[in-house]
Design an enzyme around this catalytic site. Structure first.
Site, PDB file in Angstrom:
ATOM      1  N   GLU A   1      33.211  34.868  46.420  1.00  0.00           N
ATOM      2  CA  GLU A   1      31.943  34.316  46.109  1.00  0.00           C
ATOM      3  C   GLU A   1      30.760  35.023  47.099  1.00  0.00           C
ATOM      4  O   GLU A   1      31.274  34.648  48.047  1.00  0.00           O
ATOM      5  CB  GLU A   1      32.062  32.612  45.877  1.00  0.00           C
TER       6      GLU A   1
ATOM      7  N   HIS B   1      32.055  31.947  37.998  1.00  0.00           N
ATOM      8  CA  HIS B   1      31.858  31.705  39.691  1.00  0.00           C
ATOM      9  C   HIS B   1      32.309  30.719  40.644  1.00  0.00           C
ATOM     10  O   HIS B   1      31.289  30.130  41.061  1.00  0.00           O
ATOM     11  CB  HIS B   1      30.312  32.080  39.162  1.00  0.00           C
TER      12      HIS B   1
ATOM     13  N   ASP C   1      35.211  42.802  43.660  1.00  0.00           N
ATOM     14  CA  ASP C   1      35.598  42.073  44.781  1.00  0.00           C
ATOM     15  C   ASP C   1      36.054  43.697  46.681  1.00  0.00           C
ATOM     16  O   ASP C   1      35.728  43.281  47.706  1.00  0.00           O
ATOM     17  CB  ASP C   1      36.691  41.275  44.664  1.00  0.00           C
TER      18      ASP C   1
ATOM     19  N   ASP D   1      39.392  36.260  43.297  1.00  0.00           N
ATOM     20  CA  ASP D   1      37.905  36.148  43.064  1.00  0.00           C
ATOM     21  C   ASP D   1      36.538  36.090  44.103  1.00  0.00           C
ATOM     22  O   ASP D   1      37.194  34.311  44.620  1.00  0.00           O
ATOM     23  CB  ASP D   1      37.364  35.523  42.083  1.00  0.00           C
TER      24      ASP D   1
END
Length: 241
Positions: free
Chosen positions: A81, A236, A178, A79
């Site tokens: 950011e 997030h 992603d 994941d």
């Protein structure tokens, strides 16, 4: 750990089986759990039940024992950011690069890779980005570039035995952004190659939609709600505090 890198994602892979309508369960199994060699799930049910129960998910032993063998030895939950603002800035740059190595037989977390990445095009994080992700400027200042982080990912993959042709692993993401948009887009912008192991993945949104018959508009939060699962971690955040 949260978003595509956490206990909630693990629970979606397995505890969710107990929540699926029976007429859709076989479709869900096809979507998220192809087969490994026979016999690989010995003692699987008790191990996973204990693991998920420790996180308050209350996994069903019957559901675990009925879940089919996995095609993959390891699930690599990922994941990113990235830099962001309103309106969106371009190009976006990855600022957090987490991978969680999950054993496909035991559902135990065996290893994690986690690094912050220094953005170069927009080196100053926006207030919106910090508020959304929890990442402050000091976390990315002086950190390796994306090229350096990708080199370290490759070293980690090799150390974990994931580059061995006999070991089957696949990335798992909450959406296609992603690995379909963010990583190849930034690599193209910087003139960097994308490793082959980043070119296939399981999108849990698609798996959930295929099994449940509805698209999770709010991603992981909707999937947790649909399966009556508890969310753990900070939304997030690649890896929750």
């Amino acid at each position: 750990v949260s978003d595509a890198s956490g206990c909630s994602m693990i629970a979606l892979l397995h505890t969710g089986a107990a929540k699926f309508p029976q007429n859709l369960l076989s479709r869900a199994r096809q979507a998220v759990s192809p087969r490994l060699p026979a016999g690989v799930l010995k003692e699987y049910s008790s191990i996973v039940s204990r693991k998920l129960a420790s996180h308050g998910f209350g996994a069903s032993m019957a559901a675990m024992s009925s879940f089919p063998p996995q095609r993959y030895h390891y699930f690599l939950v990922l994941d990113f950011e990235a830099t962001c603002d309103k309106p969106q800035i371009h190009p976006q740059e990855i600022i957090e690069f987490p991978i969680l190595k999950l054993n496909g037989r035991t559902m135990e977390i065996e290893s994690t890779f986690h690094m912050y990445v220094q953005p170069v095009v927009h080196p100053q994080l926006t207030p919106f980005c910090t508020e959304l992700t929890g990442i402050i400027q000091g976390m990315v200042d002086g950190q390796p570039s994306l090229q350096q982080v990708l080199e370290r990912v490759d070293e980690w993959m090799a150390k974990e035995g994931l580059l061995d042709p006999s070991v089957k692993s696949i990335f798992v993401t909450c959406g296609d952004w992603d690995l379909k948009v963010m990583l190849p887009g930034q690599c193209q912008y910087l003139g960097l190659p994308v490793a082959d192991y980043f070119k296939q993945w399981i999108n849990l949104k698609k798996a959930y939609s295929f099994a449940m018959g509805s698209w999770p508009k709010n991603g992981l939060l909707d999937m947790n709600k649909g399966l009556n699962l508890q969310h753990i971690g900070r939304p997030h955040s690649g890896i929750g505090e």
